[in-house]
Design a protein around this motif. Structure first.
Motif, PDB file in Angstrom:
ATOM      1  N   SER A   8      -3.327  -6.879  -1.124  1.00  0.00           N
ATOM      2  CA  SER A   8      -3.777  -7.777  -2.463  1.00  0.00           C
ATOM      3  C   SER A   8      -4.364  -6.872  -2.788  1.00  0.00           C
ATOM      4  O   SER A   8      -3.764  -6.472  -4.344  1.00  0.00           O
ATOM      5  N   ALA A   9      -5.143  -5.213  -2.764  1.00  0.00           N
ATOM      6  CA  ALA A   9      -5.626  -5.174  -4.097  1.00  0.00           C
ATOM      7  C   ALA A   9      -4.653  -3.975  -4.330  1.00  0.00           C
ATOM      8  O   ALA A   9      -4.397  -3.485  -5.815  1.00  0.00           O
TER       9      ALA A   9
ATOM     10  N   ALA B 148      -1.971  -5.643  -6.828  1.00  0.00           N
ATOM     11  CA  ALA B 148      -2.751  -5.993  -7.734  1.00  0.00           C
ATOM     12  C   ALA B 148      -2.826  -4.313  -9.112  1.00  0.00           C
ATOM     13  O   ALA B 148      -2.167  -4.314 -10.161  1.00  0.00           O
TER      14      ALA B 148
ATOM     15  N   ALA C 220     -10.518  -0.984  -0.936  1.00  0.00           N
ATOM     16  CA  ALA C 220     -10.533  -2.570  -1.229  1.00  0.00           C
ATOM     17  C   ALA C 220     -10.980  -2.556   0.209  1.00  0.00           C
ATOM     18  O   ALA C 220     -12.047  -3.961   0.204  1.00  0.00           O
TER      19      ALA C 220
ATOM     20  N   THR D 192       1.004  -1.570   0.198  1.00  0.00           N
ATOM     21  CA  THR D 192      -0.362   0.045  -0.370  1.00  0.00           C
ATOM     22  C   THR D 192       0.822   1.330  -0.208  1.00  0.00           C
ATOM     23  O   THR D 192       0.184   2.512  -0.170  1.00  0.00           O
TER      24      THR D 192
ATOM     25  N   LYS E 282      -7.097  -7.969   2.765  1.00  0.00           N
ATOM     26  CA  LYS E 282      -7.286  -7.503   1.372  1.00  0.00           C
ATOM     27  C   LYS E 282      -6.738  -5.821   0.891  1.00  0.00           C
ATOM     28  O   LYS E 282      -6.727  -5.991  -0.464  1.00  0.00           O
TER      29      LYS E 282
ATOM     30  N   ALA F 229      -6.356   2.585  -3.850  1.00  0.00           N
ATOM     31  CA  ALA F 229      -6.722   0.726  -4.037  1.00  0.00           C
ATOM     32  C   ALA F 229      -7.054  -0.287  -3.126  1.00  0.00           C
ATOM     33  O   ALA F 229      -7.609  -0.524  -2.581  1.00  0.00           O
ATOM     34  N   GLY F 230      -6.064   0.084  -2.221  1.00  0.00           N
ATOM     35  CA  GLY F 230      -6.079  -0.606  -0.859  1.00  0.00           C
ATOM     36  C   GLY F 230      -6.886  -0.599  -0.106  1.00  0.00           C
ATOM     37  O   GLY F 230      -7.738  -0.767   0.633  1.00  0.00           O
TER      38      GLY F 230
END
Length: 111
Positions: free
Chosen positions: A96-97, A100, A36, A23, A93, A32-33
């Motif tokens: 992971s985001a 990505a 999400a 992050t 979560k 994004a993190g």
């Protein structure tokens, strides 16, 4: 605080938010993190409020009766465990985001 971080009001920093390597990699990964993780963070703070209100209600109900019930302590402990589990899930979560988002930018997601 959750709304400010999730909606971009608080950018990447070293004091507030979900700060994992992924992050913190970029502003895009940070956004994004946190976006999400937002539903899990909402569940965490609602769980904390519910547990606190339940503890107060139990304490008020049991104190005048002179009862030595451990119910308020059990509810507090269960609430704490639930909040920690939700915060851990939110961090996973978000991480992971963020990975990505970093990968879509052409960055290495494992930094």
């Amino acid at each position: 605080m959750r709304n400010q971080v999730a909606n971009g009001g608080i950018g990447r920093n070293s004091a507030v938010g979900i700060r994992t390597r992924a992050t913190m990699a970029s502003d895009r990964a940070w956004q994004a993190g946190h976006a999400a993780a937002s539903p899990m963070l909402t569940a965490a703070f609602l769980t904390a409020y519910l547990a606190a209100l339940t503890c107060v209600a139990l304490a008020l109900a049991l104190t005048p009766a002179g009862s030595e019930s451990p119910a308020a302590g059990i509810v507090a402990a269960a609430g704490l465990v639930a909040v920690l589990a939700l915060l851990t899930a939110a961090a996973i979560k978000a991480n992971s985001a963020a990975r990505a988002a970093g990968d879509s930018d052409g960055q290495c997601g494992s930094r």
